[in-house]
Motif scaffolding. Structure first.
Motif, PDB file in Angstrom:
ATOM      1  N   ASP A  25      -1.274   8.044 -21.836  1.00 41.73           N
ATOM      2  CA  ASP A  25      -1.823   8.645 -23.057  1.00 41.73           C
ATOM      3  C   ASP A  25      -0.718   9.107 -24.012  1.00 41.73           C
ATOM      4  O   ASP A  25      -0.798   8.913 -25.222  1.00 41.73           O
ATOM      5  CB  ASP A  25      -2.719   9.835 -22.706  1.00 41.73           C
ATOM      6  CG  ASP A  25      -3.987   9.373 -21.992  1.00 41.73           C
ATOM      7  OD1 ASP A  25      -4.202   8.149 -21.912  1.00 41.73           O
ATOM      8  OD2 ASP A  25      -4.741  10.230 -21.513  1.00 41.73           O
ATOM      9  N   ARG A  65     -10.877   7.193 -23.575  1.00 39.40           N
ATOM     10  CA  ARG A  65      -9.412   7.199 -23.711  1.00 39.40           C
ATOM     11  C   ARG A  65      -9.009   7.589 -25.133  1.00 39.40           C
ATOM     12  O   ARG A  65      -8.100   8.391 -25.339  1.00 39.40           O
ATOM     13  CB  ARG A  65      -8.853   5.810 -23.376  1.00 39.40           C
ATOM     14  CG  ARG A  65      -7.333   5.804 -23.419  1.00 39.40           C
ATOM     15  CD  ARG A  65      -6.744   4.954 -22.332  1.00 39.40           C
ATOM     16  NE  ARG A  65      -5.379   5.379 -22.068  1.00 39.40           N
ATOM     17  CZ  ARG A  65      -4.362   4.535 -21.904  1.00 39.40           C
ATOM     18  NH1 ARG A  65      -4.570   3.242 -21.928  1.00 39.40           N
ATOM     19  NH2 ARG A  65      -3.153   5.005 -21.663  1.00 39.40           N
ATOM     20  N   ARG A  68      -9.196  11.299 -25.487  1.00 33.72           N
ATOM     21  CA  ARG A  68      -8.071  12.007 -24.866  1.00 33.72           C
ATOM     22  C   ARG A  68      -6.810  11.888 -25.723  1.00 33.72           C
ATOM     23  O   ARG A  68      -6.115  12.871 -25.983  1.00 33.72           O
ATOM     24  CB  ARG A  68      -7.777  11.422 -23.476  1.00 33.72           C
ATOM     25  CG  ARG A  68      -8.767  11.793 -22.411  1.00 33.72           C
ATOM     26  CD  ARG A  68      -8.155  11.640 -21.015  1.00 33.72           C
ATOM     27  NE  ARG A  68      -7.405  10.399 -20.819  1.00 33.72           N
ATOM     28  CZ  ARG A  68      -7.938   9.267 -20.348  1.00 33.72           C
ATOM     29  NH1 ARG A  68      -9.207   9.228 -20.010  1.00 33.72           N
ATOM     30  NH2 ARG A  68      -7.191   8.189 -20.203  1.00 33.72           N
ATOM     31  N   VAL A  69      -6.535  10.663 -26.174  1.00 32.20           N
ATOM     32  CA  VAL A  69      -5.323  10.432 -26.963  1.00 32.20           C
ATOM     33  C   VAL A  69      -5.395  11.199 -28.287  1.00 32.20           C
ATOM     34  O   VAL A  69      -4.419  11.824 -28.711  1.00 32.20           O
ATOM     35  CB  VAL A  69      -5.131   8.915 -27.209  1.00 32.20           C
ATOM     36  CG1 VAL A  69      -4.011   8.661 -28.190  1.00 32.20           C
ATOM     37  CG2 VAL A  69      -4.850   8.202 -25.892  1.00 32.20           C
TER      38      VAL A  69
END
Lengths: 288, 201
Positions: A25, A65, A68-69
């Motif tokens: 990440d 994802r 999160r990033v």
């Protein structure tokens, strides 16, 4: 080739292909920042691009994802924004202004209360500084007034500490603007702009009337005369200038202040040559 | 949209600060311009948020409206450039699984070009002088015949002109890029605000 957060999309005669970006990440965060800086993406994602993405991961993985990033990246950017010191300075200045307002009105009431309790018809308490009066009262032996006045004296001490702190931060952060205006006025101007980067982007005409909001809007809406100065009025060359030249001094001051702010933001160092020239300009504007 | 006895609600779990009707979160027009726009009936027949909806929200602030969008939609791309509300927005994004916080200036959509996918709705609530220009610049993210919902802050555009005039000017500016479906002032909830609903041409 177009670069997106998840990878590169290459298009050729045989169609499009997706090369996923490697790493965790944190690597993707760095990738987004790199792409933003290099302006490496010029085409928005299409639904066809998204079909390519789903060959590598399903949609829920894609979204979780990305979430999160994005959170990581946003956190990093907020932290950076607050690290520059100007946001801290904004709060310090606001605290000082609020403290002045409070101490002023509290002090007025304390003095009036004291005057009522010690009613005399002699003219002697007039024209003394509030601070002086508070110091006297706190040293006196009135069981109620003295402790109240003591608190006021304490507030003045806090005010002094705060203004030292402002001086220190402003001197570091905006050496040129502080040199021209004094650290506190420079900080107030920066506060009104919402940050040093924003002050550095403003035109001089805006800076000249910043802090004269109601006068400016009554000018725009009702056609009253435009304001000549706002926060800049606090600079001694402006408020000490004769009334008919104040507008001119304020305009000249604004013109050099915005340049000073730009030097502070982009070059981040004191420029004595510029400062000497700027001072001369302001001085000249005050002469006939 | 879900509506119980004329009250707009969202399918999310009501928090301690929310009004609650039959287990639904009440979406109050006093607290969210989207709800005010819905009650004003601006383009109501063209706006329907569902579980598949993707939405790009410019000027998400601290995320109170974004949280309602998140109740309804698949994903909310929430753009905000001020760090203080962004802090709250990040906290919200940590609690929900479908809010993508983006710290960027909506005047510069190139910054989130690498992140945002094609969306069904573009919802805008930004205090900027050139709101029509920002809408046009962000049009690239809308899918074909996607809907733009523009909450126009007329006082950010001009302090002197009347809101009606500013709305007309903005609508003229948008025509050519969008097909205007409806527009109306958001009084009494938000004075000097207007709702404009358009479809991407």
């Amino acid at each position: 080739m177009q670069q997106y957060w998840f990878g590169d999309i290459r298009k050729n005669e045989s169609g499009a292909e997706l090369i996923p970006a490697p790493g965790d990440d944190a690597d993707l965060v760095a990738r987004i920042r790199y792409v933003q800086e290099k302006k490496a993406t010029s085409v928005p994602l299409t639904s066809r691009d998204m079909q390519l993405v789903y060959k590598h991961q399903d949609r829920s993985d894609y979204l979780s994802r990305l979430r999160r990033v994005s959170i990581l990246l946003a956190r990093e950017m907020v932290e950076e924004k607050y690290k520059t010191g100007d946001q801290e300075l904004i709060h310090l200045v606001t605290i000082i202004d609020e403290l002045d307002r409070m101490a002023g009105s509290l002090g007025d009431h304390v003095v009036q209360w004291h005057d009522i309790r010690t009613l005399t018809f002699e003219r002697k308490q007039q024209s003394r500084s509030m601070k002086g009066i508070m110091e006297d009262l706190s040293a006196g032996n009135d069981p109620v007034i003295a402790p109240v006045a003591e608190e006021m004296v304490h507030l003045y001490e806090i005010r002094r500490l705060l203004s030292c702190q402002v001086q220190e931060i402003a001197g570091d952060l905006m050496p040129n603007t502080s040199a021209l205006l004094g650290p506190l006025v420079a900080s107030r101007l920066m506060t009104a702009a919402g940050g040093l980067s924003r002050l550095a982007e403003l035109p001089a005409s805006t800076v000249q009337v910043m802090g004269a909001r109601s006068a400016l809007f009554s000018h725009l809406v009702a056609g009253t005369p435009p304001p000549k100065h706002g926060i800049l009025y606090q600079h001694s060359r402006v408020h000490r200038a004769p009334a008919q030249r104040r507008g001119r001094v304020s305009r000249a001051l604004a013109a050099v202040v915005v340049i000073a702010a730009r030097i502070d933001w982009y070059r981040k160092e004191k420029d004595p040559v510029f400062l000497a020239r700027a001072e001369a300009k302001i001085k000249k504007a005050g002469l006939r | 949209m879900i509506c119980i006895d004329g009250t707009l609600v969202s399918p999310g779990k009501p928090g301690p600060a929310d009004r609650n009707i039959q287990g639904y979160r009440v979406w109050q027009p006093q607290k969210s311009k989207f709800a005010a726009l819905w009650y004003a009936g601006v383009g109501r027949d063209r706006i329907d948020l569902t579980k598949d909806t993707r939405i790009l929200y410019l000027g998400a602030g601290n995320g109170s409206t974004a949280s309602f969008f998140a109740d309804y939609c698949e994903v909310v791309y929430a753009v905000e450039f001020a760090p203080w509300p962004m802090k709250d927005l990040i906290l919200l994004a940590l609690q929900r699984n479908n809010i993508i916080p983006i710290m960027a200036d909506a005047r510069n959509p190139a910054l989130y070009l690498p992140v945002v996918e094609p969306v069904d709705y573009l919802y805008m609530d930004v205090a900027q002088p050139d709101q029509a220009g920002i809408a046009i610049a962000n049009r690239i993210f809308l899918r074909d015949s996607g809907i733009l919902i523009l909450v126009l802050k007329t006082r950010s555009i001009s302090a002197g002109d009347s809101p009606g005039v500013i709305v007309e000017r903005t609508v003229t500016r948008l025509t050519g890029h969008f097909q205007i479906l409806a527009h109306r002032l958001l009084e009494p909830y938000y004075p000097d605000h207007a709702g404009i609903v358009c479809m991407k041409r």
